[in-house]
Design an enzyme around this catalytic site. Structure first.
Site, PDB file in Angstrom:
ATOM      1  N   ASP A 175       3.561  -7.558  -1.816  1.00 55.27           N
ATOM      2  CA  ASP A 175       2.776  -6.325  -1.699  1.00 55.27           C
ATOM      3  C   ASP A 175       2.293  -6.033  -0.282  1.00 55.27           C
ATOM      4  O   ASP A 175       1.454  -5.140  -0.064  1.00 55.27           O
ATOM      5  CB  ASP A 175       1.609  -6.358  -2.687  1.00 55.27           C
ATOM      6  CG  ASP A 175       2.103  -6.215  -4.115  1.00 55.27           C
ATOM      7  OD1 ASP A 175       2.993  -5.372  -4.338  1.00 55.27           O
ATOM      8  OD2 ASP A 175       1.648  -6.967  -4.990  1.00 55.27           O
ATOM      9  N   ASP A 208       7.714  -2.858  -9.142  1.00 49.05           N
ATOM     10  CA  ASP A 208       6.676  -2.393  -8.212  1.00 49.05           C
ATOM     11  C   ASP A 208       7.134  -2.502  -6.749  1.00 49.05           C
ATOM     12  O   ASP A 208       6.664  -1.775  -5.881  1.00 49.05           O
ATOM     13  CB  ASP A 208       5.386  -3.206  -8.345  1.00 49.05           C
ATOM     14  CG  ASP A 208       5.060  -3.641  -9.761  1.00 49.05           C
ATOM     15  OD1 ASP A 208       5.990  -3.755 -10.573  1.00 49.05           O
ATOM     16  OD2 ASP A 208       3.890  -3.903 -10.055  1.00 49.05           O
TER      17      ASP A 208
END
Ligand code: GLY
Length: 376
Positions: A89, A150
């Protein structure tokens, strides 16, 4: 004043209140319709700074710019000390903070931080499999050889690094990861797996599964939304038509499975009962995905009208029924987001990324602004 302007004004006020109330802190995922405020050590901190940049771009008020700039040293320090960066991320964290700052101010220190972040993300590339590993170390027994949908939103950092440096490795890795995501995470009917596992030694495909969804094989709504926006962004940088087609396929599935108020529950396959949690953040992300898709669709495309209508209906529903506009002291912008329902973490709460994408969608609707850190 139209509905979007009113909602943006309320959002800007709340961002300002939060900045003044919690100087130097960042919101954490928290149960109980509130935020706890702490350090820069999760995957979500970029969203808060990104909201400051959106606020500044919208109204040019120096307060938001100065607040956002004040966090750069903190993000640089996190890189230097490698604090909680053993995950993919890094793209979310540094696109919305450092890349955004570089876009707005041209600050070279922000550019350097973003390039360092891109290199850390590259270190998660697993060439035998052709993916960026989502979580944990390479030899992690559960997460080695695992990708998640994601991650598509982390790729813009690599595409940006390619544009900045001319070094093809950033582009190639992002492109190849997007191809593997398309092949293994997207199912034929337009639904999606949250995660997919590969054999770490020989790279063979093993199975799809879920982490935050209802069950393996179900469609976690936020994952589906990451896919809509993520493939549209992959198309933005590569102009590879198949990414645009995949984004549209995922969008159709999302639209066909919307409940009556146009804001999704947390999984498309969960049995819906009176108290089934929603995920307003998934609908906010999907709205940004639809806005991105509309950029690439001809005026004459009949599907354009459908996407536009659904975008407006969902955003109206978020503003009228999910936003905290009637709660002046609320720290979050959107109620009824869910983080990890099955894991019993924040199943019905504020999600800072929900707030971020809600504001991004509002600003794009109101001003036609692109998400400027994705611009080339
Ligand atoms: N990227 C983590 C999540 O959407 O919960």
């Amino acid at each position: 004043m139209n509905m979007w302007t009113h909602a943006i004004d309320d959002a800007l006020l709340k961002i300002k209140q939060n900045i003044l109330k919690h100087p130097g802190k960042l919101p954490h995922i928290t149960d109980g319709e509130r935020y706890e405020w702490g350090d820069n050590n999760d995957w979500i901190e970029g969203f808060y700074v990104g909201m400051m940049w959106l606020a500044y771009e919208y109204g040019q008020e120096a307060f938001y710019k100065e607040s956002a700039e004040s966090y750069l040293a903190n993000f640089q320090d996190r890189l230097d000390r490698h604090v909680a960066l053993d995950h993919h991320d890094i793209g979310f964290l540094y696109s919305l903070s450092a890349v955004a700052e570089w876009h707005v101010t041209g600050n070279q220190a922000a550019r350097e931080a973003a390039l360092q972040a891109a290199d850390k993300l590259l270190a998660r590339w697993r060439p035998r499999i052709g993916i960026i590993q989502a979580w944990g170390r390479e030899d992690d027994p559960d997460n080695g050889g695992r990708m998640i949908i994601d991650c598509l939103l982390n790729l813009p950092l690599l595409f940006w690094a390619y544009e900045q440096t001319g070094d093809a490795k950033y582009y190639d890795i992002a492109f190849r990861h997007a191809l593997q995501s398309q092949k293994f995470l997207v199912r034929g009917d337009g639904s999606s797996y949250h995660t997919f596992y590969f054999h770490t030694e020989n790279g063979s495909a093993l199975r799809g599964g879920t982490h935050q969804g209802y069950q393996d094989g179900s469609t976690w709504t936020r994952g589906q939304a990451w896919g809509i926006y993520g493939f549209a962004l992959a198309y933005r940088y590569t102009k590879h038509e198949a990414f645009l087609d995949t984004s549209k396929l995922l969008a159709r599935y999302f639209i066909e499975h919307l409940p009556e108020d146009d804001v999704v529950y947390w999984d498309f396959d969960v049995p819906v009962e009176e108290l089934t949690p929603r995920d307003s953040s998934a609908s906010a992300i999907a709205a940004c995905g639809l806005l991105e898709l509309l950029e690439y669709m001809e005026e004459s495309d009949p599907e354009r009208t459908i996407f536009e209508e659904v975008l407006h209906r969902s955003m109206r529903s978020l503003v009228e029924h999910y936003a905290t506009t009637d709660l002046p002291d609320a720290e979050g912008l959107l109620k009824h987001g869910s983080y990890h329902v099955r894991g019993e973490r924040a199943p019905d709460d504020y999600m800072i990324w929900g707030d971020y994408f809600y504001l991004e969608a509002l600003v794009r609707l109101e001003k036609g602004n692109k998400a400027f850190w994705y611009e080339t």
